[in-house]
Scaffold this motif. Sequence first.
Motif, PDB file in Angstrom:
ATOM      1  N   ILE A  99     -28.199  30.096  23.284  1.00 30.62           N
ATOM      2  CA  ILE A  99     -26.781  29.818  23.104  1.00 30.62           C
ATOM      3  C   ILE A  99     -26.273  28.887  24.202  1.00 30.62           C
ATOM      4  N   ALA A 100     -26.869  28.986  25.386  1.00 25.29           N
ATOM      5  CA  ALA A 100     -26.429  28.171  26.519  1.00 25.29           C
ATOM      6  C   ALA A 100     -27.568  28.038  27.529  1.00 25.29           C
ATOM      7  N   PHE A 101     -27.391  27.110  28.451  1.00 23.98           N
ATOM      8  CA  PHE A 101     -28.276  26.976  29.598  1.00 23.98           C
ATOM      9  C   PHE A 101     -27.426  26.524  30.776  1.00 23.98           C
ATOM     10  N   ILE A 102     -28.013  26.515  31.954  1.00 26.75           N
ATOM     11  CA  ILE A 102     -27.283  26.110  33.153  1.00 26.75           C
ATOM     12  C   ILE A 102     -27.812  24.767  33.616  1.00 26.75           C
ATOM     13  N   ARG A 160     -23.522  24.404  36.214  1.00 22.74           N
ATOM     14  CA  ARG A 160     -22.531  24.388  35.139  1.00 22.74           C
ATOM     15  C   ARG A 160     -23.141  24.934  33.850  1.00 22.74           C
ATOM     16  N   LEU A 161     -22.356  25.707  33.143  1.00 21.89           N
ATOM     17  CA  LEU A 161     -22.775  26.289  31.883  1.00 21.89           C
ATOM     18  C   LEU A 161     -22.651  25.243  30.781  1.00 21.89           C
ATOM     19  N   VAL A 162     -23.718  25.073  30.003  1.00 23.46           N
ATOM     20  CA  VAL A 162     -23.717  24.131  28.878  1.00 23.46           C
ATOM     21  C   VAL A 162     -24.041  24.924  27.609  1.00 23.46           C
ATOM     22  N   TYR A 163     -23.103  24.935  26.682  1.00 23.97           N
ATOM     23  CA  TYR A 163     -23.333  25.619  25.406  1.00 23.97           C
ATOM     24  C   TYR A 163     -24.068  24.702  24.442  1.00 23.97           C
TER      25      TYR A 163
END
Length: 183
Positions: free
Chosen positions: A163-166, A175-178
């Motif tokens: 769903i996301a990675f950093i 930073r969180l990246v969806y």
Amino acid sequence: MPDSKHKKPPFINRSGFDTFFIGSRNRSTPALLKKESQSRRPSLEELDTAYRSAVYEYIAPDKTLQEFRVDQRSDSLVKLLSVQGVNQAAFISACNPNGIANPRHENLGRLFRLSFRIRDHDCAFLSGRGRDDSGHWPDEPSLMALGIDKSDAFKLAREFNQIAFIWVEKDGVPRLVYTEPSA
């Protein structure tokens, strides 16, 4: 003599894949899922709260355990990128696709496959995990891909149904990246 230009980067942490499964407080269900609701996917709001409150750890090349949090500058990440001679990194898991808990052996297999896909991008990696100090969310093993392009990290996260990675750049702010449009 092989062309060094095409030589794959070394595994920085050869034995670290199982480190966070073995050392996890919640070995039986390493997931970013609430313990009491492991058969349903948490809402994006629940996940966002969990991602942003989690502590992320990685095993540095000098074998020390380093921590960071989303949106908080980390001197250890700045140093890591500088020492490794890269401008960016991605902290990605392959475990628990689409936010639904998988058995431990399936997660470990997915993590191994992710490690090879990271190497396909000529990037080294470090073992890591996300953890929730409050104990509401089980630990989730991850890999820190050093020097990977953001678009490649995004594609890998999607390939492994994350769903996301950093994402981390030279400023050391994770930073969180969806990966989902609705996130």
